[in-house]
Design an enzyme around this catalytic site. Structure first.
Site, PDB file in Angstrom:
ATOM      1  N   GLU A  18       0.826  -1.217   0.000  1.00 60.93           N
ATOM      2  CA  GLU A  18       0.000   0.000   0.000  1.00 60.93           C
ATOM      3  C   GLU A  18       0.859   1.266   0.000  1.00 60.93           C
ATOM      4  O   GLU A  18       0.384   2.336   0.369  1.00 60.93           O
ATOM      5  CB  GLU A  18      -0.919   0.005   1.216  1.00 60.93           C
ATOM      6  CG  GLU A  18      -1.909  -1.145   1.247  1.00 60.93           C
ATOM      7  CD  GLU A  18      -2.752  -1.137   2.505  1.00 60.93           C
ATOM      8  OE1 GLU A  18      -3.633  -0.272   2.622  1.00 60.93           O
ATOM      9  OE2 GLU A  18      -2.522  -1.997   3.376  1.00 60.93           O
ATOM     10  N   SER A 151      -6.623  -2.104   2.204  1.00 58.81           N
ATOM     11  CA  SER A 151      -7.037  -1.640   0.877  1.00 58.81           C
ATOM     12  C   SER A 151      -7.678  -2.741   0.037  1.00 58.81           C
ATOM     13  O   SER A 151      -7.575  -2.733  -1.190  1.00 58.81           O
ATOM     14  CB  SER A 151      -5.836  -1.030   0.113  1.00 58.81           C
ATOM     15  OG  SER A 151      -5.405   0.146   0.739  1.00 58.81           O
ATOM     16  N   TYR A 217      -9.946   3.330  -5.301  1.00 60.19           N
ATOM     17  CA  TYR A 217      -8.911   4.268  -5.717  1.00 60.19           C
ATOM     18  C   TYR A 217      -9.064   4.796  -7.141  1.00 60.19           C
ATOM     19  O   TYR A 217      -8.170   5.490  -7.636  1.00 60.19           O
ATOM     20  CB  TYR A 217      -7.535   3.625  -5.531  1.00 60.19           C
ATOM     21  CG  TYR A 217      -7.271   3.291  -4.078  1.00 60.19           C
ATOM     22  CD1 TYR A 217      -7.191   4.301  -3.127  1.00 60.19           C
ATOM     23  CD2 TYR A 217      -7.151   1.976  -3.643  1.00 60.19           C
ATOM     24  CE1 TYR A 217      -6.985   4.012  -1.787  1.00 60.19           C
ATOM     25  CE2 TYR A 217      -6.942   1.677  -2.299  1.00 60.19           C
ATOM     26  CZ  TYR A 217      -6.859   2.703  -1.385  1.00 60.19           C
ATOM     27  OH  TYR A 217      -6.652   2.414  -0.056  1.00 60.19           O
ATOM     28  N   ARG A 256     -10.821   4.047  11.615  1.00 62.46           N
ATOM     29  CA  ARG A 256     -12.048   3.825  10.841  1.00 62.46           C
ATOM     30  C   ARG A 256     -12.525   2.387  10.989  1.00 62.46           C
ATOM     31  O   ARG A 256     -11.733   1.445  10.859  1.00 62.46           O
ATOM     32  CB  ARG A 256     -11.793   4.129   9.371  1.00 62.46           C
ATOM     33  CG  ARG A 256     -13.061   4.418   8.578  1.00 62.46           C
ATOM     34  CD  ARG A 256     -12.783   4.589   7.101  1.00 62.46           C
ATOM     35  NE  ARG A 256     -12.531   3.297   6.481  1.00 62.46           N
ATOM     36  CZ  ARG A 256     -11.460   2.996   5.773  1.00 62.46           C
ATOM     37  NH1 ARG A 256     -10.501   3.879   5.602  1.00 62.46           N
ATOM     38  NH2 ARG A 256     -11.322   1.792   5.242  1.00 62.46           N
ATOM     39  N   ASP A 258     -15.133  -0.374   9.443  1.00 61.64           N
ATOM     40  CA  ASP A 258     -15.949  -0.660   8.273  1.00 61.64           C
ATOM     41  C   ASP A 258     -17.048  -1.654   8.626  1.00 61.64           C
ATOM     42  O   ASP A 258     -16.811  -2.622   9.370  1.00 61.64           O
ATOM     43  CB  ASP A 258     -15.079  -1.203   7.144  1.00 61.64           C
ATOM     44  CG  ASP A 258     -14.056  -0.178   6.671  1.00 61.64           C
ATOM     45  OD1 ASP A 258     -14.313   1.027   6.828  1.00 61.64           O
ATOM     46  OD2 ASP A 258     -13.005  -0.589   6.143  1.00 61.64           O
ATOM     47  N   GLU A 271     -13.919  -4.787   9.699  1.00 61.19           N
ATOM     48  CA  GLU A 271     -12.546  -4.640  10.181  1.00 61.19           C
ATOM     49  C   GLU A 271     -12.331  -3.236  10.708  1.00 61.19           C
ATOM     50  O   GLU A 271     -13.174  -2.348  10.527  1.00 61.19           O
ATOM     51  CB  GLU A 271     -11.543  -4.921   9.063  1.00 61.19           C
ATOM     52  CG  GLU A 271     -11.667  -3.976   7.885  1.00 61.19           C
ATOM     53  CD  GLU A 271     -10.716  -4.329   6.759  1.00 61.19           C
ATOM     54  OE1 GLU A 271      -9.826  -3.498   6.492  1.00 61.19           O
ATOM     55  OE2 GLU A 271     -10.857  -5.405   6.156  1.00 61.19           O
ATOM     56  N   ASN A 273      -9.381   0.021  10.833  1.00 60.74           N
ATOM     57  CA  ASN A 273      -8.219   0.575  10.143  1.00 60.74           C
ATOM     58  C   ASN A 273      -7.593   1.635  11.039  1.00 60.74           C
ATOM     59  O   ASN A 273      -8.136   2.731  11.185  1.00 60.74           O
ATOM     60  CB  ASN A 273      -8.641   1.212   8.821  1.00 60.74           C
ATOM     61  CG  ASN A 273      -9.273   0.207   7.876  1.00 60.74           C
ATOM     62  OD1 ASN A 273      -8.590  -0.424   7.093  1.00 60.74           O
ATOM     63  ND2 ASN A 273     -10.590   0.056   7.957  1.00 60.74           N
ATOM     64  N   GLY A 277      -6.856   6.060   5.244  1.00 64.53           N
ATOM     65  CA  GLY A 277      -6.453   7.014   4.220  1.00 64.53           C
ATOM     66  C   GLY A 277      -6.770   8.435   4.651  1.00 64.53           C
ATOM     67  O   GLY A 277      -7.815   8.701   5.242  1.00 64.53           O
TER      68      GLY A 277
END
Length: 311
Positions: A18, A151, A217, A256, A258, A271, A273, A277
């Site tokens: 990443e 990602s 992305y 974050r 999800d 999950e 994070n 980002g």
């Protein structure tokens, strides 16, 4: 105390899969902090010489803008703890747990957080044995995830039993530890938590129907709706679940979580994070903007929480 004169290194890139996403995050953070008067040094992450380079630069604080292995998994956090250089975000243990989908699923389930039925599998046990066990324990479609990638890298959605052997070969090439998980066919959402408090819920609407690397992305490939057009009850439920995850993992900074719902609309955690980002159009900044926090202000708030001796 961090001031406008403090030498801040924004660490990005490195050996992770990443790395390019990380460079985008790091460049955006460096630009945002510079725009409000901070002394910022962007730096490419070289794991073998990172402490040496930080000391050469006179780094007083490190803003970690790394994603994936060696950056989000507690590795760089432990190096900075040893070097006694304050850094942003979560600590060693917290980062390691949230990065590892197998370990975090154990912890989240133990805390009563709703998660889809899942089971860990290991390449050392043999692909045939893994395949047989998945067929016994899961219906199709089934989701296969590398344990420590972000990602959506390496994720396989296996729709038919006959597709399982090739999918397992591909996912085990990414990592020898994987998580198999029930497929959820509802909506996709994300909840950002900063300093223990949830920001507005975002609904994720990929045009392809699948929120994969391309959808994440590629500009214009996904619509993001914030605040999510859902009931207050559902928004509150997801927010409280995310805040619980943040608390039990003893996270710091912006994290974050999800989510995906099933067809009945019940939310399940996918999950966490720990270093999401952070370009101006990323999900955490979008949620912050909906709460009235500009991108430079968000970066500054994260910076101000930099420190040492974290969990």
């Amino acid at each position: 105390m961090i001031t406008k004169n403090t030498k801040i290194v924004v660490l990005m890139g490195g050996p992770s899969t990443e790395a390019e996403v990380s460079r985008n995050t790091g460049s955006a953070i460096a630009e945002a902090l510079s725009s409000i008067g901070y002394s910022v040094i962007p730096m490419e992450y070289d794991p073998h010489h990172v402490v040496e380079k930080l000391k050469e630069a006179g780094a007083e604080v490190v803003f970690i803008a790394l994603h994936g292995k060696y950056g989000e998994d507690g590795t760089i956090q432990s190096v900075l703890e040893l070097a006694r250089i304050p850094y942003t975000g979560s600590g060693v243990t917290s980062s390691a747990i949230t990065m590892d989908k197998i370990m975090s699923s154990h912890l989240f389930k133990q805390a009563g957080m709703p998660m889809a039925h899942s089971k860990a599998y290991y390449l050392k046990d043999g692909k045939e044995a893994v395949m047989e066990d998945i067929c016994r324990n899961f219906d199709f479609p089934v989701v296969l995830k590398p344990a420590c990638e972000g990602s959506t890298i390496g994720i396989e959605i296996v729709k038919r039993k006959e597709d399982l052997p090739d999918a397992l070969t591909r996912v085990f090439k990414v990592e020898p530890r994987i998580l198999a998980e029930d497929y959820l066919d509802g909506g996709e959402f994300t909840v950002s938590v900063f300093d223990g408090k949830a920001l507005p819920v975002i609904q994720i609407c990929p045009h392809s129907g699948q929120y994969d690397y391309h959808s994440k992305y590629t500009k214009g490939a996904t619509d993001y709706i914030v605040p999510a057009p859902i009931s207050d009850e559902l928004a509150k439920e997801m927010s409280e679940i995310a805040e619980t995850g943040y608390r039990i993992c003893e996270c710091k900074g912006a994290v974050r979580f999800d989510f995906k719902t099933n067809k009945e609309g019940k939310p399940f955690v996918l999950e966490a994070n720990s270093i999401p980002g952070m370009t101006s159009t990323s999900l955490v900044p979008k949620a912050a903007a909906a709460a009235g926090i500009s991108f430079p202000e968000l970066c500054e708030k994260i910076l101000m929480e930099a420190g040492l001796d974290k969990v």
